[in-house]
Design a protein around this motif. Structure first.
Motif, PDB file in Angstrom:
ATOM      1  N   PRO A   9       0.791  -1.229   0.000  1.00 51.77           N
ATOM      2  CA  PRO A   9       0.000   0.000   0.000  1.00 51.77           C
ATOM      3  C   PRO A   9       0.823   1.279   0.000  1.00 51.77           C
ATOM      4  CG  PRO A   9      -0.168  -1.137   2.110  1.00 51.77           C
ATOM      5  CD  PRO A   9       0.486  -2.089   1.158  1.00 51.77           C
ATOM      6  N   LEU A  11       2.705   2.544  -2.061  1.00 47.59           N
ATOM      7  CA  LEU A  11       3.975   2.582  -2.797  1.00 47.59           C
ATOM      8  C   LEU A  11       3.756   2.911  -4.272  1.00 47.59           C
ATOM      9  CD1 LEU A  11       5.653  -0.297  -0.825  1.00 47.59           C
ATOM     10  CD2 LEU A  11       6.367   2.103  -0.825  1.00 47.59           C
ATOM     11  N   ARG A  17       5.076  10.765  -2.704  1.00 51.35           N
ATOM     12  CA  ARG A  17       4.726  10.545  -1.305  1.00 51.35           C
ATOM     13  C   ARG A  17       5.931  10.837  -0.405  1.00 51.35           C
ATOM     14  NH1 ARG A  17       4.687   4.527   1.320  1.00 51.35           N
ATOM     15  NH2 ARG A  17       3.834   5.119   3.334  1.00 51.35           N
ATOM     16  N   TYR A  22      10.996   8.890   1.247  1.00 55.93           N
ATOM     17  CA  TYR A  22      10.979   7.811   0.252  1.00 55.93           C
ATOM     18  C   TYR A  22      11.649   8.175  -1.080  1.00 55.93           C
ATOM     19  CZ  TYR A  22       7.673   5.800   3.554  1.00 55.93           C
ATOM     20  OH  TYR A  22       7.090   5.299   4.690  1.00 55.93           O
ATOM     21  N   ASN A  91       8.082  -5.407  -0.576  1.00 55.81           N
ATOM     22  CA  ASN A  91       7.920  -4.285   0.336  1.00 55.81           C
ATOM     23  C   ASN A  91       6.436  -4.216   0.639  1.00 55.81           C
ATOM     24  OD1 ASN A  91       7.687  -1.908   1.741  1.00 55.81           O
ATOM     25  ND2 ASN A  91       9.004  -0.711   0.370  1.00 55.81           N
ATOM     26  N   GLY A  93       4.900  -2.450   2.688  1.00 57.46           N
ATOM     27  CA  GLY A  93       4.427  -1.162   3.226  1.00 57.46           C
ATOM     28  C   GLY A  93       3.924  -1.352   4.646  1.00 57.46           C
ATOM     29  N   ALA A  94       2.842  -0.676   4.982  1.00 56.76           N
ATOM     30  CA  ALA A  94       2.336  -0.717   6.362  1.00 56.76           C
ATOM     31  C   ALA A  94       1.789  -2.091   6.748  1.00 56.76           C
ATOM     32  CB  ALA A  94       1.270   0.354   6.554  1.00 56.76           C
ATOM     33  N   HIS A  97       3.607  -4.288   9.288  1.00 56.62           N
ATOM     34  CA  HIS A  97       3.476  -4.144  10.739  1.00 56.62           C
ATOM     35  C   HIS A  97       2.157  -4.688  11.273  1.00 56.62           C
ATOM     36  CE1 HIS A  97       6.761  -1.544   9.703  1.00 56.62           C
ATOM     37  NE2 HIS A  97       5.969  -0.697   9.074  1.00 56.62           N
ATOM     38  N   HIS A 117      12.606  -2.443   2.890  1.00 60.84           N
ATOM     39  CA  HIS A 117      12.016  -1.163   3.286  1.00 60.84           C
ATOM     40  C   HIS A 117      12.930  -0.056   2.813  1.00 60.84           C
ATOM     41  CE1 HIS A 117       8.941  -3.139   5.503  1.00 60.84           C
ATOM     42  NE2 HIS A 117       9.867  -3.904   6.059  1.00 60.84           N
ATOM     43  N   ILE A 118      12.346   0.906   2.159  1.00 64.79           N
ATOM     44  CA  ILE A 118      13.110   2.033   1.614  1.00 64.79           C
ATOM     45  C   ILE A 118      13.711   2.853   2.768  1.00 64.79           C
ATOM     46  CG2 ILE A 118      12.849   4.204   0.333  1.00 64.79           C
ATOM     47  CD1 ILE A 118      10.543   2.697  -1.227  1.00 64.79           C
ATOM     48  N   SER A 119      12.894   3.130   3.765  1.00 65.85           N
ATOM     49  CA  SER A 119      13.357   3.907   4.915  1.00 65.85           C
ATOM     50  C   SER A 119      13.903   2.959   5.991  1.00 65.85           C
ATOM     51  CB  SER A 119      12.192   4.715   5.488  1.00 65.85           C
ATOM     52  OG  SER A 119      11.182   3.846   5.981  1.00 65.85           O
ATOM     53  N   VAL A 121      13.140   1.749   9.053  1.00 65.12           N
ATOM     54  CA  VAL A 121      11.951   1.732   9.911  1.00 65.12           C
ATOM     55  C   VAL A 121      12.316   1.787  11.401  1.00 65.12           C
ATOM     56  CG1 VAL A 121      10.319   0.646   8.329  1.00 65.12           C
ATOM     57  CG2 VAL A 121      11.904  -0.804   9.579  1.00 65.12           C
ATOM     58  N   ARG A 124      12.291   5.216  13.004  1.00 68.02           N
ATOM     59  CA  ARG A 124      11.025   5.939  12.878  1.00 68.02           C
ATOM     60  C   ARG A 124      10.074   5.618  14.050  1.00 68.02           C
ATOM     61  NH1 ARG A 124       8.925   5.255   6.942  1.00 68.02           N
ATOM     62  NH2 ARG A 124       7.594   6.977   7.641  1.00 68.02           N
ATOM     63  N   ARG A 128       6.429   1.076  13.683  1.00 68.67           N
ATOM     64  CA  ARG A 128       7.108   0.508  12.515  1.00 68.67           C
ATOM     65  C   ARG A 128       8.233  -0.464  12.898  1.00 68.67           C
ATOM     66  NH1 ARG A 128       5.055   3.770   8.376  1.00 68.67           N
ATOM     67  NH2 ARG A 128       4.648   5.870   9.136  1.00 68.67           N
TER      68      ARG A 128
HETATM   69  C1  DQA Z   1       8.021   1.198   4.162  1.00 69.34           C
HETATM   70  C2  DQA Z   1       7.996   1.436   5.658  1.00 69.34           C
HETATM   71  C3  DQA Z   1       6.602   1.218   6.225  1.00 69.34           C
HETATM   72  O1  DQA Z   1       6.598   1.458   7.615  1.00 69.34           O
HETATM   73  C4  DQA Z   1       5.632   2.160   5.568  1.00 69.34           C
HETATM   74  O2  DQA Z   1       4.320   1.913   6.049  1.00 69.34           O
HETATM   75  C5  DQA Z   1       5.679   2.106   4.078  1.00 69.34           C
HETATM   76  C6  DQA Z   1       6.983   2.013   3.429  1.00 69.34           C
HETATM   77  C7  DQA Z   1       9.399   1.530   3.535  1.00 69.34           C
HETATM   78  O3  DQA Z   1       9.622   1.121   2.417  1.00 69.34           O
HETATM   79  O4  DQA Z   1      10.205   2.235   4.155  1.00 69.34           O
HETATM   80  O5  DQA Z   1       4.662   2.208   3.411  1.00 69.34           O
HETATM   81  O6  DQA Z   1       7.790  -0.187   3.922  1.00 69.34           O
END
Ligand code: DQA
Length: 162
Positions: A9, A11, A17, A22, A91, A93-94, A97, A117-119, A121, A124, A128
């Motif tokens: 989700p 992405l 975004r 990101y 990936n 996304g949310a 978690h 994960h791009i970031s 986590v 953060r 996450r």
């Molecule tokens: C993410 C990290 C997740 O916590 C977040 O909800 C995302 C992107 C990342 O790629 O850093 O949607 O998966």
């Protein structure tokens, strides 16, 4: 070699975004570069904002049409393969978690899944910091920006060559 990159989700909005977190590149532009760098690998890409849809794709990648999906995915959608893939780069996304269903889907297939994960986590919010994907992933790439997908592909190819 046939690899699926599966994005969860929000992405689809990469590039627009929260670019401070990101990055400013769209996934489509990045994918183009990645495919050109790995001409020997067939890289399929699928993104969905829907949990069940992601689960269907994981089943299809793991089992091809033997996944026994009774919905449209089994027959009509040209983007799916009738034979299993060699591995998945995910990936979620949310859903990372929150989703026990994605955890179970990964456990249910015989091919390796690399979590991306791009970031970072772990730098953060606390929500996450827990991943339902990590305990069933074959490898994890976190915090390298969008280039994490390439790093995951490198690792996956090495893993598959062993
Ligand atoms: C993410 C990290 C997740 O916590 C977040 O909800 C995302 C992107 C990342 O790629 O850093 O949607 O998966």
């Amino acid at each position: 070699m046939h690899i699926l990159i599966l994005n969860g989700p929000n992405l689809n909005l990469l590039g627009r975004r929260e670019p401070g977190i990101y990055g400013a590149q769209t996934f489509e532009a990045y994918l183009d570069t990645l495919r050109r760098a790995y001409p020997q690998v067939q890289i399929d890409y699928y993104q969905s904002n829907h949990e069940g849809d992601l689960i269907d794709r994981i089943h299809l990648a793991g089992y091809g049409t033997d996944a026994n999906l009774s919905n449209h995915l089994s027959e009509n959608d040209g983007s799916n393969s009738s034979t299993p893939f060699d591995g998945i780069i995910l990936n979620a996304g949310a859903y990372t978690h929150t989703s026990i269903a994605l955890h179970d889907a990964i456990k249910a297939i015989p091919i390796p899944v690399i979590e991306v994960h791009i970031s970072n986590v772990h730098l953060r919010e606390e929500f996450r910091q827990h991943s339902y994907i990590s305990p069933v992933a074959h490898g994890i790439v976190v915090g390298f920006g969008i280039d994490g997908y390439r790093l995951a592909l490198e690792g996956l190819l090495n893993m598959l060559a062993r």
